[in-house]
Design an enzyme around this catalytic site. Sequence first.
Site: not given
Length: 104
Positions: A22, A41
């Site tokens: 990520h 997010y």
Amino acid sequence: MKRVAFKMFLKPGLEEEYEKRHSAIWPELKKLLSDTGVRDYSIFWDKETNMLFAVQKIEGEQSSQEIGINPIVQKWWDYMADIMEVNKDNSPVSIPLEELFHMD
């Protein structure tokens, strides 16, 4: 803007790999999320349960979990399938959470 939260499940011992992947999120995936209206997010990890808790704000109708027909998203799912609990199509097992309280 609407807030959306959901939980997912990380396979044991793979939190560093999850974070690594990520940290290097693909630019085309990041652009797709942004273009779809996904904002602010975050994904949190619960060490005791190996559960991932995600929260995002969305402008529009689709959260990140609802754009799975896009080939970029499907490719990301395939990339992440070895470290997460997934469905038959490699989408992450994702359980929506109901908001019971919010404070600005």
